[in-house]
Design a protein around this motif. Sequence first.
Motif, mmCIF file in Angstrom:
data_model
loop_
_atom_site.group_PDB
_atom_site.id
_atom_site.type_symbol
_atom_site.label_atom_id
_atom_site.label_comp_id
_atom_site.label_asym_id
_atom_site.label_seq_id
_atom_site.Cartn_x
_atom_site.Cartn_y
_atom_site.Cartn_z
ATOM 1 N N ASP A 48 0.824 -1.210 0.000
ATOM 2 C CA ASP A 48 0.000 0.000 0.000
ATOM 3 C C ASP A 48 0.859 1.260 0.000
ATOM 4 O OD1 ASP A 48 -2.411 -1.475 0.150
ATOM 5 O OD2 ASP A 48 -2.132 -1.713 2.317
ATOM 6 N N GLN A 49 2.160 1.075 -0.325
ATOM 7 C CA GLN A 49 3.105 2.205 -0.344
ATOM 8 C C GLN A 49 3.172 2.904 1.016
ATOM 9 O OE1 GLN A 49 4.936 3.136 -3.487
ATOM 10 N NE2 GLN A 49 4.305 0.988 -3.580
ATOM 11 N N SER A 50 3.050 2.124 2.093
ATOM 12 C CA SER A 50 3.017 2.699 3.435
ATOM 13 C C SER A 50 4.300 2.411 4.213
ATOM 14 C CB SER A 50 1.827 2.149 4.218
ATOM 15 O OG SER A 50 1.866 2.595 5.558
ATOM 16 N N ILE A 51 4.801 3.436 4.878
ATOM 17 C CA ILE A 51 5.941 3.281 5.792
ATOM 18 C C ILE A 51 5.582 3.877 7.153
ATOM 19 C CG2 ILE A 51 7.794 3.160 4.071
ATOM 20 C CD1 ILE A 51 8.131 6.210 4.457
ATOM 21 N N ALA A 82 17.041 -6.122 8.087
ATOM 22 C CA ALA A 82 16.938 -4.721 7.678
ATOM 23 C C ALA A 82 17.483 -4.513 6.271
ATOM 24 C CB ALA A 82 17.684 -3.833 8.672
ATOM 25 N N LEU A 83 18.560 -5.189 5.939
ATOM 26 C CA LEU A 83 19.140 -5.064 4.594
ATOM 27 C C LEU A 83 18.162 -5.542 3.525
ATOM 28 C CD1 LEU A 83 22.774 -6.280 5.347
ATOM 29 C CD2 LEU A 83 22.176 -4.060 4.352
ATOM 30 N N VAL A 84 17.521 -6.668 3.779
ATOM 31 C CA VAL A 84 16.548 -7.199 2.828
ATOM 32 C C VAL A 84 15.357 -6.244 2.697
ATOM 33 C CG1 VAL A 84 14.925 -9.075 2.361
ATOM 34 C CG2 VAL A 84 17.216 -9.596 3.216
ATOM 35 N N TYR A 85 14.906 -5.707 3.828
ATOM 36 C CA TYR A 85 13.771 -4.784 3.798
ATOM 37 C C TYR A 85 14.102 -3.530 2.993
ATOM 38 C CZ TYR A 85 10.463 -1.209 5.084
ATOM 39 O OH TYR A 85 9.549 -0.189 5.014
ATOM 40 N N ILE A 86 15.273 -2.950 3.223
ATOM 41 C CA ILE A 86 15.654 -1.719 2.513
ATOM 42 C C ILE A 86 15.738 -1.959 1.010
ATOM 43 C CG2 ILE A 86 17.564 -0.082 2.162
ATOM 44 C CD1 ILE A 86 18.039 -0.251 5.213
ATOM 45 N N ASP A 87 16.256 -3.116 0.624
ATOM 46 C CA ASP A 87 16.311 -3.475 -0.791
ATOM 47 C C ASP A 87 14.895 -3.548 -1.375
ATOM 48 O OD1 ASP A 87 17.846 -4.378 -3.156
ATOM 49 O OD2 ASP A 87 16.730 -6.240 -2.840
ATOM 50 N N THR A 88 13.994 -4.165 -0.636
ATOM 51 C CA THR A 88 12.599 -4.282 -1.074
ATOM 52 C C THR A 88 11.922 -2.912 -1.122
ATOM 53 O OG1 THR A 88 12.510 -6.456 0.002
ATOM 54 C CG2 THR A 88 10.413 -5.484 -0.647
ATOM 55 N N LEU A 89 12.217 -2.079 -0.144
ATOM 56 C CA LEU A 89 11.671 -0.725 -0.095
ATOM 57 C C LEU A 89 12.045 0.057 -1.351
ATOM 58 C CD1 LEU A 89 10.392 1.722 1.455
ATOM 59 C CD2 LEU A 89 12.647 2.078 2.489
ATOM 60 N N GLY A 90 13.323 -0.004 -1.724
ATOM 61 C CA GLY A 90 13.775 0.711 -2.909
ATOM 62 C C GLY A 90 13.140 0.195 -4.184
ATOM 63 N N GLN A 120 8.662 6.319 -1.574
ATOM 64 C CA GLN A 120 8.756 6.294 -0.111
ATOM 65 C C GLN A 120 10.212 6.223 0.346
ATOM 66 O OE1 GLN A 120 6.378 7.015 1.689
ATOM 67 N NE2 GLN A 120 4.522 6.527 0.593
ATOM 68 N N TYR A 121 11.003 5.498 -0.422
ATOM 69 C CA TYR A 121 12.448 5.426 -0.131
ATOM 70 C C TYR A 121 13.054 6.829 -0.211
ATOM 71 C CZ TYR A 121 17.377 4.085 -0.539
ATOM 72 O OH TYR A 121 18.730 3.962 -0.353
ATOM 73 N N LYS A 122 12.724 7.548 -1.271
ATOM 74 C CA LYS A 122 13.241 8.915 -1.451
ATOM 75 C C LYS A 122 12.763 9.822 -0.319
ATOM 76 C CE LYS A 122 13.183 12.794 -4.710
ATOM 77 N NZ LYS A 122 12.611 13.313 -5.972
ATOM 78 N N TYR A 123 11.488 9.677 0.038
ATOM 79 C CA TYR A 123 10.928 10.485 1.110
ATOM 80 C C TYR A 123 11.668 10.226 2.432
ATOM 81 C CZ TYR A 123 7.800 11.501 5.009
ATOM 82 O OH TYR A 123 7.291 11.935 6.212
ATOM 83 N N LEU A 124 11.923 8.954 2.726
ATOM 84 C CA LEU A 124 12.632 8.610 3.957
ATOM 85 C C LEU A 124 14.020 9.220 3.998
ATOM 86 C CD1 LEU A 124 12.009 4.885 4.998
ATOM 87 C CD2 LEU A 124 11.329 6.975 6.185
ATOM 88 N N MET A 125 14.728 9.172 2.887
ATOM 89 C CA MET A 125 16.071 9.739 2.831
ATOM 90 C C MET A 125 16.043 11.246 3.086
ATOM 91 S SD MET A 125 18.018 7.189 2.438
ATOM 92 C CE MET A 125 19.572 8.018 2.138
#
Length: 353
Positions: free
Chosen positions: A196-199, A323-331, A337-342
């Motif tokens: 759902d594009q939610s973080i 966490a590494l796997v999650y961040i890869d999936t997030l991107g 959302q990845y850009k927003y978090l950064m």
Amino acid sequence: MVEKALRFIYYDYMPQYKKYRIDFVSGGEPLLNFDVIKYVKQVGDKLYKETNKPLELWVATNGTLLTDETVKYLDENNINIGISLDGDKMQHDLLRVDINGKGTYERVVNNIKKIKASKVYSRHTKDIWGLVVITSKTKSLVDILRHHYGLGFRNVQMKIVRLEKESEYAINSECVEQVKEMYTELFDFFTAQLEDQSITYLKMILNDNDFAGKIVRRLLLRYVVQNRCQAGKNKVSIAANGDIYPCDSFVGMEKYKIGNIFEQEMHNEFEAITIETRQECSKCWAKYICGGDCYHNSCLVNHSIYKPDSIICELEKFVIKKALVYIDTLGEKAPDQYKYLMELLAKREKMLL
């Protein structure tokens, strides 16, 4: 003593800093002696006029003594509030009981709801931090986040309890797999939210105090950690008699005393500690993300600030991989959302300077 200690910090021990912070976080429930908090604020205001260096105050409370009078003062003086709440009623009342052995959940939650519903208090005061301790009795980190979100919390820190391994509440070899399962469930939950594009829930723990959140934050920022924390460096605890310790957990442990505010001579071995000087840590692949075991926890388990708790090491590396796997999936699944978090983390970093 409060004024002498603060003047010592401002003028003698750490004069190079532009701002300071006091955390009322140990030594008992701080709201039992509210006059001390008021006095510290008065001294801080006086020192600000002298030096133009602000003193920020944080109060970590069990939440049972938050009266209208105390909250009004905290609000008017911009004092940060963190409340210990370990989950729902059943989870919280396992350990958080009053002098009569009665659970405190209802009282704490009622006080939280009153603050959140107030039309008088500032947004700053309403932005209470949820402080959670993870023990062997904790059932689900996802349930805790859902529960806290429902109460209006947007910042939460869930930290592993520090106890001797013999304690029934400690994270030891008997329950470490159970804790790993909870972190697996947590990252699976974060990943499912990406559909759902939610973080939303990830943001709740994206701070440098939450056990998993700090790892995600460091990985996103590619932040290299040289120390477990700043204990004995830009962080100290001062006891009522003026003795100086590297952090509140070491207060009373004479071996680790740095000195006293009335003495010239100081002995601080923590200043020289880095991830490279802790032998087992220096050889670990995860050292620059983890930063090493909590010094006090190492003492509790191995009677040395240099020898980490192997159970915590195992858990830390497990969470880093998740966490590494999650961040890869997030991107991949939610690049916006990845850009927003950064961007969000970059703004937060600037605010800390």
